[in-house]
Design an enzyme around this catalytic site. Structure first.
Site, PDB file in Angstrom:
ATOM      1  N   GLU A  30      10.063  15.960  11.429  1.00 46.59           N
ATOM      2  CA  GLU A  30      10.422  15.880  10.020  1.00 46.59           C
ATOM      3  C   GLU A  30      11.923  15.645   9.866  1.00 46.59           C
ATOM      4  O   GLU A  30      12.725  16.369  10.450  1.00 46.59           O
ATOM      5  CB  GLU A  30      10.036  17.179   9.302  1.00 46.59           C
ATOM      6  CG  GLU A  30       8.564  17.538   9.385  1.00 46.59           C
ATOM      7  CD  GLU A  30       7.738  16.778   8.374  1.00 46.59           C
ATOM      8  OE1 GLU A  30       8.337  16.043   7.570  1.00 46.59           O
ATOM      9  OE2 GLU A  30       6.501  16.938   8.383  1.00 46.59           O
TER      10      GLU A  30
ATOM     11  N   HIS B 105       7.999  11.782  10.377  1.00 48.57           N
ATOM     12  CA  HIS B 105       7.781  12.026   8.948  1.00 48.57           C
ATOM     13  C   HIS B 105       9.114  12.288   8.259  1.00 48.57           C
ATOM     14  O   HIS B 105      10.158  12.387   8.910  1.00 48.57           O
ATOM     15  CB  HIS B 105       6.881  13.252   8.743  1.00 48.57           C
ATOM     16  CG  HIS B 105       5.426  12.984   8.919  1.00 48.57           C
ATOM     17  ND1 HIS B 105       4.540  12.924   7.868  1.00 48.57           N
ATOM     18  CD2 HIS B 105       4.699  12.748  10.033  1.00 48.57           C
ATOM     19  CE1 HIS B 105       3.322  12.677   8.328  1.00 48.57           C
ATOM     20  NE2 HIS B 105       3.391  12.562   9.638  1.00 48.57           N
TER      21      HIS B 105
ATOM     22  N   HIS C 155       3.143   8.182   5.569  1.00 46.89           N
ATOM     23  CA  HIS C 155       3.420   8.403   4.152  1.00 46.89           C
ATOM     24  C   HIS C 155       4.460   7.379   3.718  1.00 46.89           C
ATOM     25  O   HIS C 155       5.594   7.405   4.191  1.00 46.89           O
ATOM     26  CB  HIS C 155       3.928   9.819   3.916  1.00 46.89           C
ATOM     27  CG  HIS C 155       2.910  10.873   4.216  1.00 46.89           C
ATOM     28  ND1 HIS C 155       3.233  12.085   4.798  1.00 46.89           N
ATOM     29  CD2 HIS C 155       1.567  10.893   4.029  1.00 46.89           C
ATOM     30  CE1 HIS C 155       2.135  12.799   4.944  1.00 46.89           C
ATOM     31  NE2 HIS C 155       1.112  12.097   4.489  1.00 46.89           N
TER      32      HIS C 155
ATOM     33  N   GLU D 274       8.233   8.079   2.852  1.00 46.22           N
ATOM     34  CA  GLU D 274       9.096   8.700   3.856  1.00 46.22           C
ATOM     35  C   GLU D 274       9.803   7.619   4.657  1.00 46.22           C
ATOM     36  O   GLU D 274       9.593   7.449   5.862  1.00 46.22           O
ATOM     37  CB  GLU D 274       8.272   9.625   4.734  1.00 46.22           C
ATOM     38  CG  GLU D 274       7.686  10.788   3.952  1.00 46.22           C
ATOM     39  CD  GLU D 274       6.669  11.600   4.728  1.00 46.22           C
ATOM     40  OE1 GLU D 274       6.466  11.314   5.933  1.00 46.22           O
ATOM     41  OE2 GLU D 274       6.067  12.511   4.142  1.00 46.22           O
TER      42      GLU D 274
END
Length: 1255
Positions: free
Chosen positions: A1143, A1052, A955, A958
């Protein structure tokens, strides 16, 4: 004594009452009835005399209550009934009556009283006193009887109360008892609908209008009844039709003027709550605007703004104002991105349908026509179908991506997910499948399994081998040589694009893997060609393990290899003669002492010309060089070189034409030296900003409304090429100089990773900003990165980003935007700094098109607003959502890593995995330690090390994931003991950037195909998703040769949560019951020897060693909507038990050492290092390593096609070929968003005590 006597007297009365009641039931006698009247009056008198004491005595005896209620049921005598009702009123009392009322309700008093009402109302001449007393008791019982409204309806009591209301609209003595009962009736939705049909609303308005200032009790009950009634849309419509909105606005104004001391707040709140319910309808909002309600409420709120007592009143008023403000469209000619890209032709993709969709406003996040037979893989190694409802895809990418519901939506019940449509049994077969033979072509990306060949003494030596004659144990002699391969070693070779992985075979019925992979040269190539294909050559003493000579053939042509558009020519190099022999008795340890200079050593000029690095020689003994290598994790700028960056940026290919290199990316940045605490805003800031927006609407004529930046217009200017050749930066020359033609701020976003579409100056120091959607889409707005200049120091500038899509943001929970000042950087302080005040995030009055919301109407955009006060006049500053990390920065760091790592200790290779649609090469890195010894045992140990597969930046928005990845790679190249241990234990296979095109073009979530690549792991298309297709190909090859990674982790960023955490896969927490039908948990897999909690081991380790890591935030759910993500696909298809998504928060931490601090690049890089440390601890576990090595007992050979576990198309129970997952976003994506389910979002966004978050 007194209590016992009273108890005895009451006992005697109730005993006699029982006898009389029994005798009267057999034979009715007037004397007995008189006796009952007398006894009831005596009990009533005792309650009046000793109220509290006697009340407790009666309530404690259930038989006493049953006798009293029985009298009401049995007798129709009005005096007796009224006396009993008086007793019940006394028993309930005036204060703290909850427990006493509950006792009566438990004895069935409600039903008995409703029956009494109905019975008495049916009489020819109803006794009004009985009806009134009965309502008085019911008014007190309504609050404790949960089925009060139902009982009233079943006993047909609603009409009785309605009749009394109609007959006594001006009798306030009666209304005091009737109105509270109607209020309790209306709490039931069915009753509310019935009362509305019975025309109760006009009577309530009549009662409220006739109330004077002293009759506030009746007025309060009447207004609260209207609040309950208007929760029904039909009742709201009746109120609007009777011009009730105008009356309510006038009442609000009257009470605002009269109640100057704020003594009647409940009344004022009730009026506003009625307006709030009524304005839920479009006709109600229209009526409110026509009565000038917006101005009335806005003016009254301004007067109450600083009064804390009136917070609740202002809150409701602000909600009404925001609903009733006229909805506008964004000030854009089209919501679609001005940046478009022609997609490549593909036999496996309906390009015509896709292009037709791109020409209009897109309704989803993937091209139309993405059908079951056009692209994807039918099994682990095949192409299949993808048919996901557009609405689901859109919803996942917008609302479920990374953030929780706004405060207004939190009270709403969760929507049930629609049931999945059953897969069509007639789904067409996929056009092609990847067989193990096709996957075999990926062997070229695993040089570590082929570089060091063990050759018997009797075998012939290839011309390309470097023979080092060394005597080993008696009777055994081996030679180590490097196998020749024609490996891609340059980034952007346009002439080699035909060899890139984005080429599809012409015959669509047959999949040719060679067309997707770089060609592999033969081992019999000429000597010069063989050496050209090698990155370096090392001569080693096989007995001592000491490196005699290291020649880095790529260093001499380093810059040429990054920028040349043609293959490098043949290099002629001199004969180096025989390698020096060492005495067999030499006891030197490798890397500890320098080697003597060889006889052919001709000085630094000769070495520089050939790019020869003598290891460990003077280079490592040089204190400066050793310090540079040893900085490892301590100096964040050691990898940045502006000159190299500028050269490499020329070959970065973008869809958006750039006009400069951003100063922070070109010159680098240092982490801010001080701790940066989270922002704690004052109460009322959000409401203040909302009121300022309302003021803009009311006084629109006073706005400047001046467009100061418009990317659409800039792109309409004809341009010869979109190449980024010869870009530069003149920011240092611009600082301190005002713009010649304007006093407004100047903006620019035409640089790598930049995102800003349009800027409108609203007021002198206030600007509305519109972000650019991802290319080929009309949504995905979150990431921003732009330049601002021409400012005046000390002036607070307000920036409003008005087209955000997520329901909430960490801007509401302490996050500040980032600011980089060129003036500060020139002064030696090149820092990204968290700045801003009055920061908040709220829903605005701009409406999103249904084409951008999957057909859903009425959805609004959100505003992220912050105020920046710049420190220097006419500075050049950059603002960003998070610390930028560009694709060119990655190339620069790789170039620096390659020139600085210790080649005497580290085995390293870089290959080009593929090229993106935009023509940007994707690197794949291999990092481990060199063999500990050069005998057979050492080489075999080297090859059998478990793999760890890492990836990041799928992504584009990110960027925090890239900083974590930088920390990981930086650490692996360092000389830290734990880093060396990690290299000794594992072979790291790293794809540091999965979506370069999205990163380059400033996207938030998608690639150039307008698709979320983390939703394409099930069925990636080789032409449209090359990075995912080939990254999965690497993993398939590893599974094919029985070298499944011990750990897979995809880095991420998360936009709704704080801290760093992991998502793993636990079969016990899967959406599929007894989820064992996959290689990771199948009993046929050796990895099944570990229990189901093995996926939790690494998170527990990280929680103990990494300050930013949070174990409670980690999750191991396997959800249906995540089946197409990297984490689940690698777990389910490849068989990696420890498959994770890591994350990292954009904001900061709320626990541990970094609690209440913004996350910084230091923290993110530290997390990358700690991840390696955690792997070392995991790898030192005997059970873990035994499990890993047990999977590698099969020789490194390509197995037959038929028996592959992963080639079974039924590995997904309930997910048919082509059901490309339900695009539930993982951010926060996997944004597991999301950023932005997962769905974990409610856990991820605690209220944190911010009672000011209202929308």
């Amino acid at each position: 004594m007194e209590k016992s006597s009273l108890s005895a007297r009451l006992g005697n009365h109730f005993m006699l009452m029982e006898k009389l009641n029994g005798r009267f039931s057999k034979k009715q006698c007037p004397d007995d009835l008189n006796q009952l009247r007398y006894l009831c009056s005596k009990i009533h008198h005792l309650l009046d005399a000793q109220d509290t004491l006697n009340r407790e005595i009666i309530l404690k005896h259930a038989s006493y209550l049953d006798q009293l209620l029985g009298l009401i049921e049995t007798y129709t005598d009005p005096p007796l009934t009224q006396t009993v009702l008086h007793i019940l009123i006394d028993l309930i009392g005036k204060n703290q009556s909850g427990k006493r009322v509950s006792r009566l309700v438990s004895h069935g008093a409600s039903n008995i009283l409703f029956q009494l009402l109905t019975r008495e109302w049916k009489e020819t001449s109803p006794n009004e006193n009985t009806l009134l007393l009965c309502h008085q008791v019911l008014a007190k019982m309504g609050m404790k009887d949960k089925k009060f409204g139902l009982k009233a309806r079943l006993n047909q009591s609603l009409g009785v109360t309605m009749g009394m209301l109609k007959n006594n609209c001006s009798n306030f003595r009666v209304l005091q008892s009737i109105i509270p009962v109607i209020k309790h009736y209306s709490a039931n939705s069915v009753n509310a609908s019935y009362l509305g049909k019975q025309n109760v609303i006009p009577y309530l308005f009549k009662v409220a209008s006739s109330c004077s200032r002293k009759q506030t009790t009746v007025l309060k009950h009447a207004l609260n009844t209207l609040v309950n009634l208007t929760k029904s849309k039909s009742n709201s419509a009746r109120t609007i039709g009777q011009e009730g909105v105008k009356v309510l606005v006038s009442w609000h104004l009257e009470w605002h003027q009269y109640d100057s001391r704020h003594r009647h707040i409940p009344l004022r709140k009730a009026i506003l709550n009625i307006l709030k319910n009524v304005t839920n309808l479009k006709s109600g909002r229209k009526a409110f605007v026509e009565t000038d309600g917006i101005t009335v409420l806005y003016d009254s709120c301004l007067e109450l703004e600083d009064n804390k007592e009136m917070e609740s009143v202002v809150l409701i008023a602000s909600q009404i104002l925001r609903k009733c403000c006229p909805k506008n469209k964004l000030p854009l000619s089209s919501i679609s991105s001005p940046v478009t890209c022609d997609l490549p032709a593909s036999d496996y993709y309906n390009l015509d349908a896709c292009q037709s969709l791109l020409s209009c406003n897109r309704a989803c996040d993937k091209p139309a026509g993405y059908s079951s037979s056009e692209c994807g893989v039918s099994s682990v190694v095949g192409c299949g179908s993808q048919t996901t409802p557009d609405a689901d895809s859109d919803r996942s990418s917008l609302d479920d991506d990374d953030d929780i519901d706004s405060d207004e939506d939190r009270s709403k019940p969760e929507k049930q997910e629609p049931a999945e449509d059953e897969a069509d049994e007639t789904d067409p077969e996929p056009l092609y499948r990847r067989s193990p033979d096709d996957v075999q072509g990926y062997h070229m990306f695993f040089p570590e399994l082929m570089d060091f060949q063990i050759v018997d003494e009797s075998s012939s030596t290839p011309e390309s081998a470097i023979v080092i004659p060394t005597a080993l144990s008696e009777g055994v002699s081996v030679d180590i040589h490097l196998q020749s391969r024609n490996r891609q070693s340059h980034w952007s070779d346009s002439s080699s694009s035909s060899q890139a992985s984005t080429t599809v075979a012409a015959n669509s019925e047959e999949f040719d893997s060679e067309s997707y992979l770089p060609s592999v040269g033969s081992a019999g190539s000429e000597l010069s060609d063989s050496y050209l294909s090698l990155a370096s050559t090392t001569a080693v003493n096989l007995k001592t393990g000491t490196t005699v000579l290291h020649i880095d053939w790529s260093m001499a042509r380093k810059l040429h290899s990054w920028t040349s558009t043609s293959s490098p020519g043949v290099v002629k190099f001199p004969k180096l003669g025989k390698a020096l022999k060492r005495s067999p008795n030499t006891k030197e340890k490798r890397g500890k002492k320098s080697l003597p200079e060889p006889s052919w050593y001709m000085g630094p000029d000769f070495l520089e010309a050939l790019s020869i690095t003598q290891v460990p020689g003077p280079f490592l003994n040089n204190p400066e060089s050793a310090e540079r290598l040893g900085q490892g994790v301590d100096s964040p700028t050691r990898l940045h070189d502006p000159e190299v960056y500028a050269v490499l940026a020329q070959e970065t290919r973008s869809v958006l034409p750039f006009n400069k290199l951003a100063y922070p990316d070109l010159h680098g940045c240092l982490p801010f030296p001080a701790k940066e605490p989270l922002y704690h805003r004052k109460v009322g800031i959000q409401r203040k900003k909302i009121f300022e927006d309302i003021d803009r609407m009311i006084h629109a004529s006073s706005l400047l409304d001046k467009v100061v930046y418009d990317l659409d217009e800039l792109l309409n200017v004809p341009s010869e090429s979109t190449a980024n050749s010869y870009l530069s930066n003149d920011d240092e020359d611009r600082i301190g100089k005002p713009a010649n033609d304007s006093s407004s701020l100047c903006f620019n976003s035409q640089f790598e990773c930049g995102n800003l579409r349009k800027v409108i100056q609203v007021r002198e120091s206030e600007y509305d900003l519109i972000l650019n959607p991802d290319p080929n889409t009309n949504h995905h707005h979150q990431w921003f990165y732009f330049e601002v200049s021409n400012m005046v120091a000390g002036v607070p500038y307000r920036f409003n980003i008005i087209n955000c899509e997520k329901l909430n943001s960490q801007f509401n929970f302490g996050m500040k935007p980032l600011v980089y000042s060129v003036t500060e950087a020139v002064a030696g302080r090149p820092h990204w700094v968290r700045k801003g005040s009055e920061i908040c995030y709220y829903r605005n009055h701009f409406v999103r098109s249904s084409s951008a919301t999957g057909g859903l109407k009425g959805k609004a955009y959100y505003t992220a607003t912050f105020t920046i006060t710049f420190e220097h006049d006419y500075d050049v500053c950059y603002l960003a959502y998070h610390y930028p990390y560009t694709y060119t920065s990655l190339k620069t760091h790789i170039a620096r890593w390659e020139s600085m790592y210790d080649k005497n200790q580290i085995y390293y290779h870089r290959e080009t995995l593929c090229e993106t649609i935009g023509g940007n090469p994707v690197p794949v890195l291999t990092i481990t330690s060199l063999p500990h010894s050069w005998d057979r045992e050492g080489i075999e140990e080297f090859r059998q090390r478990p793999f760890v597969f890492l990836s990041s930046r799928v992504h584009p928005g990110e960027s925090n994931s890239s900083w974590v990845m930088k920390g990981t790679i930086d650490y692996l190249f360092s000389d830290k003991p734990q880093a060396k241990a990690a290299r000794d234990l594992f072979i790291f296979k790293i794809v540091p950037m999965l979506n370069p095109d999205g990163v380059i073009n400033g996207c938030h979530r998608c690639s150039l195909t307008a698709e979320d690549l983390n939703r394409r792991w099930l069925f990636p298309c080789p032409k449209l998703h090359p990075t995912i297709f080939h990254t999965k190909g690497l993993l398939l090859y590893m599974a094919l040769i029985n070298r499944v990674p011990l750990v897979f982790c995809d880095y991420h960023g998360h936009s709704r949560r704080k801290n760093v955490f992991l998502y793993g896969c636990n079969p016990l927490e899967s959406w599929i019951p007894d989820d064992q039908n996959n290689p990771a948990s199948s009993s046929a897999s050796p990895s099944a020897r570990s229990d189901s909690t093995s996926c939790k081991t690494l998170p527990r380790i990280l929680h103990s060693i990494a300050p930013a890591f949070s174990l409670p935030n980690s999750s191991y759910l396997v959800e249906k909507g995540k089946e197409s993500t990297a984490r689940v696909v690698v777990w389910r298809q490849i068989g990696v038990v420890r498959s994770y998504t890591m994350e990292s928060s954009y904001c900061g931490c709320d626990q541990g050492q970094y609690k209440d601090l913004h996350i910084s690049t230091n923290m993110l890089e530290e997390m990358g290092r700690k991840f390696c440390d955690g792997l070392v601890r995991l790898g030192r576990s005997r059970s873990v390593m035994e499990s890993a090595f047990s999977e590698q007992q099969t020789p490194l050979a390509i197995p037959d096609t038929g028996s592959s576990t992963y080639d079974n198309p039924s590995v997904y129970p309930g997910v048919q070929d082509g059901a490309d997952g339900l695009s539930e976003s993982e951010e926060d994506s996997e944004d597991e968003d999301s950023e932005d389910s997962e769905q974990d979002e409610e856990e991820g966004m605690p209220d944190e005590g911010d009672d000011d978050v209202i929308f």
